[in-house]
Design an enzyme around this catalytic site. Structure first.
Site, PDB file in Angstrom:
ATOM      1  CE1 TYR A  58      -4.332  -2.095   4.870  1.00 31.00           C
ATOM      2  CE2 TYR A  58      -3.322   0.051   4.512  1.00 31.00           C
ATOM      3  CZ  TYR A  58      -3.901  -1.093   4.015  1.00 31.00           C
ATOM      4  OH  TYR A  58      -4.049  -1.235   2.661  1.00 31.00           O
TER       5      TYR A  58
ATOM      6  CB  SER B   4      -0.883   0.014   1.255  1.00 24.07           C
ATOM      7  OG  SER B   4      -1.530   1.262   1.424  1.00 24.07           O
TER       8      SER B   4
END
Length: 272
Positions: free
Chosen positions: A168, A155
């Site tokens: 995350y 990401s």
């Protein structure tokens, strides 16, 4: 409001005959990746806890004339289930050519001091342990064949702050370090290992993230969505198909000299 385009299967031959495992293929980016790889001729094995979604993905591929898809239940945080998935995939055609480690969870939305150890470990178990286990149990078949392509979905949150999402962001940055090191380790067997770093991808998961932020901050959901699009030079969120096209490229011969890379698909939000 950005809406993701409907994923469609366009038949090609660049991955004809290859066996590809995609984790988390029942929805979102995973479904788009599965459709794209199947469209290029790969034989898909989908591993996910979302079996209903995976069967829907398999149905879309079948309707478009793609090769039969094998769907298997797999919690990527469980080593026995991941090992079973890779063993069954390699046994289909006595080969395993492609692994896309896509399964992931958003994790908690909260300030760092308010995140429980259980939520932290649950995020790491899926997002990071799942990548490690997928690679660990795919590598023997790839080494035996002296070829293979692994794509790990990271990401842009590995490269820029993501407020209230520390588990995350940490898990996704770790994937980049793992990818680079594994690429250096596996290269002598002809195995390429790369990562793709999507930006904010339009779809149900993004909707859930925005809803969680609204609950945390009291901000308006449409304003948050507008802000996410506004920071992009292209003024948009990312479509799942945009990510899928890059993954398919990395799996094919066009990327045969690429390994250890982390490719941004962020509509320009991140340029490093």
């Amino acid at each position: 409001m950005n809406k993701p385009a409907q994923s469609s299967l366009q038949l090609g031959t660049s991955l004809s005959g290859q066996v590809a495992v995609v984790t988390g293929g029942g929805q979102g980016i995973g479904r788009a990746i599965a459709l794209r790889l199947a469209g290029e001729g790969a034989r898909l094995v989908l591993g996910d806890v979302n079996l209903e979604g995976c069967h829907e993905t398999a149905g879309l591929i079948a309707q478009a004339g793609g090769a039969p898809v094998k769907v298997l239940s797999c919690d990527v945080s469980r080593e026995d289930q991941v090992a079973g998935l890779m063993h069954k995939a390699a046994g289909l055609e006595d080969r395993l050519d492609i692994l896309v480690n896509n399964s992931g969870i958003a994790g908690p939305t909260a300030l760092a001091e308010d995140i429980s150890l259980e939520d932290w470990e649950a995020t790491m178990a899926v997002n990071l342990r799942g990548v490690f286990l997928g690679c660990k149990h795919a590598l023997p078949a790839m080494k035996k064949a002296r070829r293979g392509s692994i794509v790990n979905i990271s990401s842009i949150s590995a490269k820029r702050p993501l407020l209230r999402r520390t588990p995350y962001a940490a898990s996704k940055m770790a994937i980049i370090g793992y990818t680079r090191t594994l690429a250096a380790e596996a290269g002598e067997w002809g195995i390429r290992v790369n990562a793709v770093c999507p930006g904010a991808v339009a779809g149900p998961r993004q909707d859930q993230i925005i809803e969680a932020l609204c609950r945390q901050t009291g901000q308006d959901g449409e304003e948050l969505r507008r802000q996410k699009a506004a920071i992009s030079p292209l003024k948009c969120l990312v479509d799942p198909d945009d990510v899928a096209r890059v993954v398919a490229f990395l799996c094919g011969q066009g990327a045969k000299a690429m390994t250890g890379q982390d490719i941004n698909v962020s509509a320009g939000v991140v340029v490093y």
